[in-house]
Design a protein around this motif. Structure first.
Motif, PDB file in Angstrom:
ATOM      1  N   ASN A  11       4.059  12.259 158.824  1.00 11.97           N
ATOM      2  CA  ASN A  11       3.528  10.650 158.579  1.00 11.97           C
ATOM      3  C   ASN A  11       2.773  10.771 157.166  1.00 11.97           C
ATOM      4  O   ASN A  11       3.204   9.794 156.536  1.00 11.97           O
ATOM      5  CB  ASN A  11       2.838  10.044 159.751  1.00 11.97           C
ATOM      6  N   ALA A  12       2.114  11.800 156.810  1.00  9.42           N
ATOM      7  CA  ALA A  12       1.558  11.534 155.562  1.00  9.42           C
ATOM      8  C   ALA A  12       2.456  11.791 154.570  1.00  9.42           C
ATOM      9  O   ALA A  12       2.208  11.219 153.683  1.00  9.42           O
ATOM     10  CB  ALA A  12       0.295  12.753 155.478  1.00  9.42           C
ATOM     11  N   PHE A  13       3.312  12.894 154.565  1.00  7.59           N
ATOM     12  CA  PHE A  13       4.565  13.058 153.683  1.00  7.59           C
ATOM     13  C   PHE A  13       5.241  11.991 153.396  1.00  7.59           C
ATOM     14  O   PHE A  13       5.644  11.481 152.467  1.00  7.59           O
ATOM     15  CB  PHE A  13       5.295  14.306 153.894  1.00  7.59           C
ATOM     16  N   ALA A  14       5.744  11.183 154.482  1.00  8.24           N
ATOM     17  CA  ALA A  14       6.630  10.034 154.564  1.00  8.24           C
ATOM     18  C   ALA A  14       6.160   8.924 153.904  1.00  8.24           C
ATOM     19  O   ALA A  14       6.743   8.082 153.158  1.00  8.24           O
ATOM     20  CB  ALA A  14       7.026   9.693 155.829  1.00  8.24           C
ATOM     21  N   ALA A  15       4.953   8.657 153.882  1.00  7.76           N
ATOM     22  CA  ALA A  15       3.980   7.510 153.386  1.00  7.76           C
ATOM     23  C   ALA A  15       3.510   7.846 151.800  1.00  7.76           C
ATOM     24  O   ALA A  15       3.248   6.718 151.326  1.00  7.76           O
ATOM     25  CB  ALA A  15       2.921   7.107 154.220  1.00  7.76           C
ATOM     26  N   ASN A  16       3.633   9.084 151.477  1.00 10.69           N
ATOM     27  CA  ASN A  16       3.127   9.521 150.272  1.00 10.69           C
ATOM     28  C   ASN A  16       3.879   9.023 148.836  1.00 10.69           C
ATOM     29  O   ASN A  16       5.047   9.550 148.756  1.00 10.69           O
ATOM     30  CB  ASN A  16       2.778  11.016 150.059  1.00 10.69           C
ATOM     31  N   HIS A  17       3.261   8.345 148.053  1.00  9.55           N
ATOM     32  CA  HIS A  17       4.213   7.802 146.854  1.00  9.55           C
ATOM     33  C   HIS A  17       4.506   9.015 145.981  1.00  9.55           C
ATOM     34  O   HIS A  17       5.600   8.775 145.607  1.00  9.55           O
ATOM     35  CB  HIS A  17       3.452   6.640 146.293  1.00  9.55           C
ATOM     36  N   TYR A  18       3.633   9.907 145.902  1.00 11.39           N
ATOM     37  CA  TYR A  18       4.012  11.055 144.749  1.00 11.39           C
ATOM     38  C   TYR A  18       4.981  11.988 145.304  1.00 11.39           C
ATOM     39  O   TYR A  18       5.826  12.373 144.646  1.00 11.39           O
ATOM     40  CB  TYR A  18       2.481  11.670 144.594  1.00 11.39           C
ATOM     41  N   ILE A  19       5.038  12.113 146.564  1.00 15.23           N
ATOM     42  CA  ILE A  19       5.867  12.876 147.273  1.00 15.23           C
ATOM     43  C   ILE A  19       7.507  12.143 147.053  1.00 15.23           C
ATOM     44  O   ILE A  19       8.378  12.919 146.853  1.00 15.23           O
ATOM     45  CB  ILE A  19       5.844  13.233 148.947  1.00 15.23           C
ATOM     46  N   ALA A  20       7.403  11.056 147.003  1.00 14.30           N
ATOM     47  CA  ALA A  20       8.567  10.420 146.926  1.00 14.30           C
ATOM     48  C   ALA A  20       8.983  10.265 145.672  1.00 14.30           C
ATOM     49  O   ALA A  20      10.360  10.602 145.407  1.00 14.30           O
ATOM     50  CB  ALA A  20       8.730   8.705 147.508  1.00 14.30           C
ATOM     51  N   LEU A  21       8.212  10.431 144.673  1.00 12.45           N
ATOM     52  CA  LEU A  21       8.549  10.580 143.232  1.00 12.45           C
ATOM     53  C   LEU A  21       9.116  11.884 142.999  1.00 12.45           C
ATOM     54  O   LEU A  21      10.050  12.358 142.310  1.00 12.45           O
ATOM     55  CB  LEU A  21       7.268  10.358 142.200  1.00 12.45           C
TER      56      LEU A  21
END
Length: 195
Positions: free
Chosen positions: A110-120
């Motif tokens: 859940n923390a990874f899925a919502a993290n903007h920096y991980i998405a970038l």
């Protein structure tokens, strides 16, 4: 004394095989074709344990066999390098990093899925993966062109058109190409036998 040297050389080779597959699997993102590219660079270009034609054949087998391409390629490379023990060592080196990484990600999903920096980060990695896959395409396609066989070149072009233009499933394309190869080889054997 000679037996100890042979045993020591084999142990060293197995250890190098394990560390190589562990390293490749740890720092490769983007799927099997990316790992196959790094395996080629390591085992063909750097260590010279496998020749280019063998790696090309292994890539085709890894792609056309059920399961993950990376694991299939590790099975084939390990078997070629050190038999059953080499296969086991290569598979362990290949599966340990994703198992650890996916275990950590699943705990914090859940923390990874919502993290903007991980998405970038993942967007940037997609561009790098696309470049590596293009490298594989040019490398393997170049080898087919070097054969100067109009049959293989036509088969490669037909497979490309079937998949990209007509949206034929990759599995169907691979099975059709494999069937064509089997039929062509059997015909060549019959012609040689008739002579």
């Amino acid at each position: 004394m000679v037996k100890n040297k042979t045993s020591s050389a084999r142990s060293s080779r197995l250890w190098k095989l394990f560390l190589s597959t562990l390293y490749i699997s740890s720092f490769t993102f983007g799927g099997g074709f990316v790992i196959v590219t790094f395996m080629k660079k390591k085992f063909v270009d750097e260590l010279h344990w496998i020749d280019e034609q063998e790696m090309l054949d292994m890539t085709a087998l890894a792609q056309s066999s059920p399961g993950a391409i990376a694991v299939n390629a590790a099975i084939l490379v390990g078997w070629q390098v050190e038999g059953l023990v080499g296969m086991t060592v290569a598979v362990l080196g290949t599966i340990i990093p994703p198992m650890i990484i996916l275990s950590v990600i699943s705990v914090f999903y859940n923390a990874f899925a919502a993290n903007h920096y991980i998405a970038l980060l993942l967007k940037g990695m997609q561009a790098g993966v696309a470049a590596v896959i293009l490298d594989v395409v040019f490398d393997l396609g170049g080898k087919v062109l070097k054969t100067r066989s109009w049959v293989y070149i036509a088969l490669m072009a037909a497979a490309f058109v079937a998949n990209t233009v007509f949206d034929v499933n990759v599995v169907v394309v691979i099975l059709a190409a494999a069937a064509f190869g089997v039929v062509r080889t059997l015909n060549q054997w019959k012609k040689r036998g008739a002579k």
